[in-house]
Design an enzyme around this catalytic site. Structure first.
Site, mmCIF file in Angstrom:
data_model
loop_
_atom_site.group_PDB
_atom_site.id
_atom_site.type_symbol
_atom_site.label_atom_id
_atom_site.label_comp_id
_atom_site.label_asym_id
_atom_site.label_seq_id
_atom_site.Cartn_x
_atom_site.Cartn_y
_atom_site.Cartn_z
ATOM 1 N N LYS A 83 28.606 3.927 22.531
ATOM 2 C CA LYS A 83 29.343 2.908 23.286
ATOM 3 C C LYS A 83 28.417 2.314 24.352
ATOM 4 O O LYS A 83 27.846 3.052 25.170
ATOM 5 C CB LYS A 83 30.556 3.557 23.946
ATOM 6 C CG LYS A 83 31.762 2.665 24.051
ATOM 7 C CD LYS A 83 32.939 3.506 24.524
ATOM 8 C CE LYS A 83 34.179 2.685 24.680
ATOM 9 N NZ LYS A 83 35.214 3.433 25.409
HETATM 10 C C1 E4P Z 1 38.447 2.260 25.234
HETATM 11 O O1 E4P Z 1 37.425 2.280 24.585
HETATM 12 C C2 E4P Z 1 38.492 2.024 26.681
HETATM 13 O O2 E4P Z 1 37.597 2.857 27.313
HETATM 14 C C3 E4P Z 1 39.882 2.207 27.201
HETATM 15 O O3 E4P Z 1 40.803 1.704 26.268
HETATM 16 C C4 E4P Z 1 40.089 1.656 28.587
HETATM 17 O O4 E4P Z 1 41.457 1.731 28.893
HETATM 18 P P1 E4P Z 1 42.020 1.587 30.396
HETATM 19 O O5 E4P Z 1 41.899 0.146 30.793
HETATM 20 O O6 E4P Z 1 43.434 2.038 30.295
HETATM 21 O O7 E4P Z 1 41.165 2.481 31.249
#
Ligand code: E4P
Length: 217
Positions: A83
């Site tokens: 990521k």
């Molecule tokens: C996924 O890859 C993200 O890290 C995640 O969905 C972020 O979500 P949030 O905005 O609820 O922290």
């Protein structure tokens, strides 16, 4: 639409994997913090629980260091998706790591142009953050629709991974908008099965069946 679960809580992942409905997992540094465990140990455990892509996020901000971290994370298991944040360095690292043959999930996407760049950099997944856009009074779902059109216009094979999902309606709207994947918090994912009329109907059927005095087995 594929379902990923957005958590680093391995007991939740184990439960959901047992349903056969789970296609992958996403984590981020905040979720690792919440787990209270060492990142490598958690990611190794998740990769053993789930066959599909498991996103593990780099924390470097400069391309060469991102590439080094990405390669180290990819060494944990074959199903790691590295990521990377949607910055110029992140896109440069994306190209290098995809050229290595790794899966890359480009995260923190808040515009269609950012998604276009990620696809050109060879990303396997683009993660538009719906809930965080809604939080600042921008329609997050419109971003999913825009990215879908752009990717289809040019036949990009980058998968649209809808992220920052907060509700069952988000999940339904992502499916209607043609997202390839939704990464969903465990509670929202488990909640999708619920309907009061299902519970009420089942209760009635079971009560009537008991009155017949019969048994199937
Ligand atoms: C996924 O890859 C993200 O890290 C995640 O969905 C972020 O979500 P949030 O905005 O609820 O922290």
């Amino acid at each position: 639409m594929k379902f990923f679960v957005d958590t680093a809580d391995t007991s939740e992942i184990k439960d959901l994997a047992a349903t056969g409905l789970l296609d992958g997992v996403t984590t981020n540094p905040s979720l690792i913090l919440k787990s209270g465990r060492p990142m490598r140990e958690v990611i190794e455990e998740i990769c053993a629980l789930v066959e599909g892509p498991v996103s593990a996020e780099v924390t470097a901000t400069e391309a060469d260091a991102m590439i080094a971290e990405g390669r180290k994370l990819a060494g944990i298991a074959d199903n790691i998706a590295i990521k990377l944040p949607l910055t110029l360095d992140g896109l440069k690292a994306c190209r290098a790591l995809t050229d290595d043959g790794h899966m890359v999930n480009v995260t923190l996407c808040f515009s269609a142009n950012q998604a276009l760049l990620a696809a050109k950099a060879g990303a396997s997944f683009i993660s538009p953050f719906i809930g965080r856009l809604d939080d600042v009074h921008v329609d997050g779902m419109e971003l999913i629709r825009e990215i879908r059109v752009i990717y289809d216009n040019y036949a990009f094979d980058t998968e649209v991974l809808a992220a920052s999902i907060r509700s069952a309606n988000h999940v339904k709207d992502c499916a209607l908008a043609g997202a390839d994947v939704a990464t969903v918090p465990p509670a929202v994912l488990k909640g999708l099965v619920k309907h009061p009329l299902t519970d009420k109907g089942l209760e009635q059927f079971l009560a009537d069946w008991a009155k017949t005095g019969q048994s199937i087995l």
